[in-house]
Design an enzyme around this catalytic site. Structure first.
Site, PDB file in Angstrom:
ATOM      1  N   LYS A  15       0.857  -1.176   0.000  1.00 14.73           N
ATOM      2  CA  LYS A  15       0.000   0.000   0.000  1.00 14.73           C
ATOM      3  C   LYS A  15       0.903   1.239   0.000  1.00 14.73           C
ATOM      4  O   LYS A  15       1.565   1.537   1.013  1.00 14.73           O
ATOM      5  CB  LYS A  15      -0.925  -0.030   1.216  1.00 14.73           C
ATOM      6  CG  LYS A  15      -1.967  -1.136   1.122  1.00 14.73           C
ATOM      7  CD  LYS A  15      -2.907  -0.882  -0.025  1.00 14.73           C
ATOM      8  CE  LYS A  15      -3.489  -2.143  -0.608  1.00 14.73           C
ATOM      9  NZ  LYS A  15      -4.280  -1.907  -1.813  1.00 14.73           N
TER      10      LYS A  15
ATOM     11  N   GLU B 173       0.192  -0.094  -9.619  1.00 19.90           N
ATOM     12  CA  GLU B 173      -1.272  -0.250  -9.632  1.00 19.90           C
ATOM     13  C   GLU B 173      -1.973   1.060  -9.320  1.00 19.90           C
ATOM     14  O   GLU B 173      -1.661   1.722  -8.327  1.00 19.90           O
ATOM     15  CB  GLU B 173      -1.684  -1.328  -8.621  1.00 19.90           C
ATOM     16  CG  GLU B 173      -3.203  -1.530  -8.569  1.00 19.90           C
ATOM     17  CD  GLU B 173      -3.615  -2.766  -7.772  1.00 19.90           C
ATOM     18  OE1 GLU B 173      -2.825  -3.727  -7.701  1.00 19.90           O
ATOM     19  OE2 GLU B 173      -4.725  -2.758  -7.218  1.00 19.90           O
TER      20      GLU B 173
ATOM     21  N   LYS C  10     -13.068  -7.116  -8.699  1.00 17.40           N
ATOM     22  CA  LYS C  10     -13.636  -7.216  -7.353  1.00 17.40           C
ATOM     23  C   LYS C  10     -15.121  -7.539  -7.501  1.00 17.40           C
ATOM     24  O   LYS C  10     -15.841  -6.816  -8.200  1.00 17.40           O
ATOM     25  CB  LYS C  10     -13.459  -5.896  -6.592  1.00 17.40           C
ATOM     26  CG  LYS C  10     -12.014  -5.608  -6.221  1.00 17.40           C
ATOM     27  CD  LYS C  10     -11.926  -4.351  -5.370  1.00 17.40           C
ATOM     28  CE  LYS C  10     -10.637  -4.295  -4.570  1.00 17.40           C
ATOM     29  NZ  LYS C  10      -9.483  -3.788  -5.311  1.00 17.40           N
TER      30      LYS C  10
HETATM   31 MG    MG Z   1      -5.921  -2.135  -5.726  1.00 17.19          MG
END
Ligand code: MG
Length: 368
Positions: free
Chosen positions: A165, A218, A265
């Site tokens: 992250k 990303e 997702k």
């Molecule tokens: Mg992502």
């Protein structure tokens, strides 16, 4: 077959690590998840789950899922849960948009269809590829050294793919990427996920600074056009996530050569039916995928495992086992990670049985 009842449950899912942090200082301590149980006149029941990544990740929030289900639920009574495309058309007719609200209902109806057919959902979604599927571990945003330590610990548990992250200060993120890549082996895969957190000039600084590092970039920026601009100025492999929420978005991205990998997702598309459509389109277009959801517990992890396990292996970049991040189990029979991998259940349906003692009383209940 008819839907005769829908029950909606709320459950809190605390995290083993205490909190999960990503770009721009966003953080969640306890995930608020919603479980839907669909009942039928034939004695079959199915379960689904939806769990937004807090209210600030996608246009979705936990209470919104339940409020939406209060609107949607009564209008699905009497519908046939085994006719998934027809059911999705009905859901789209009675509630415009709000795909995440529909996701758990669609998931529960796939569970029912599997039980009726006597087949695991992955068979119905196309077939089972290989023994198991590869998982990534999301590494919560912390100082660089701490993230490298966490990656080492999860690597020792068997993970070989890691999603850092980032999306913070570019200089910190450059340090994070270098610190983690240094402790990995050449065959390990590393993704730096900015979760829309960089402005374009910041993203350009990062991709230039790590241009000789083996790392995927990303979703660097908020909009598709901003991401495309970065994509056209870097040779690093490129993943799109937040902006890929429909078949149209995949087709546009493919036509523009905007990405090498997309993240499918389940709730972002509105359930397994539409996620399968997106998955099949990506296979046809030659685009690899991470198959996952925004977050979740045992039921979502089971649904992910079926969609991932029915994806041709070479197209499955990674998948995820959210149930191992949280401290609470809400269903029996969910996949359990072994050496950084998991397998879909071979039982009919999703292969999970909700723990009603954990779920407590439903917050909404609708009956014919
Ligand atoms: Mg992502």
């Amino acid at each position: 077959m008819k839907i005769t009842g829908l029950k909606v449950y709320q459950v809190d899912l605390p995290l083993h690590e205490g909190n999960y942090s990503w770009s721009e200082g966003k953080s969640v301590e306890v995930f608020d998840s919603t479980v839907v149980v669909v009942e039928t006149d034939a004695g079959f029941t199915g379960c689904g789950e939806v769990c937004p990544l807090g209210p600030v990740y996608l246009p979705a929030y936990a209470a919104g899922a339940r409020t939406g289900l209060q609107e949607l639920g009564p209008q699905l009574l009497g519908e046939d849960p085994t006719q998934l495309l027809k059911l999705n058309r009905t859901m789209d007719r009675v509630l415009k948009g709000h795909p995440y609200v529909k996701s758990a209902v669609d998931m529960a109806c796939w569970d029912i269809l599997g039980k009726v057919a006597g087949l695991p959902v992955c068979s119905l979604l196309g077939g089972r590829y290989g023994e198991d599927v590869v998982l990534y571990r999301a590494i919560s945003q912390r100082p660089a050294a701490e993230m490298a330590e966490n990656v080492a610990a999860y690597r020792a548990e068997g993970y070989r793919r890691f999603q850092l992250k980032v999306g913070g200060r570019p200089d910190d993120d450059i340090e994070r990427i270098h610190a983690v890549r240094e402790i990995l082996e050449p065959e390990d895969k590393l993704v730096a996920d900015a979760n829309t957190g960089w402005l374009m000039h910041e993203a350009m600084r990062v991709v230039n600074a790590v241009r000789h590092v083996d790392v995927y970039i990303e979703q660097p920026c908020p909009s598709y056009e901003q991401c495309l601009s970065i994509r056209r100025n870097t040779t690093l492999p490129f993943v799109l996530d937040e902006v890929i929420d429909s078949v149209d978005a995949i087709l546009k991205g493919a036509a523009d050569g905007a990405m090498d990998v997309v993240n499918i997702k389940i709730s972002k598309f509105g359930g397994l039916t539409k996620a399968k459509q997106a998955r099949d389109l990506c296979v046809s277009l030659g685009i690899a995928m991470t198959i996952e959801d925004s977050w979740g517990g045992d039921i979502i992890t089971a649904a992910i495992s079926h969609l991932a396990h029915s994806t041709p292996t070479e197209y499955l970049f990674t998948s995820t086992d959210f149930n191992s991040y949280v401290t609470k189990s809400i269903a029996d029979g969910a996949p359990q990670r072994v050496n950084g991998r998991m397998a879909a259940s071979t039982e009919p349906g999703l292969g999970v049985i909700p723990k009603f003692d954990v779920l407590g009383d439903p917050v909404w209940e609708f009956r014919l």
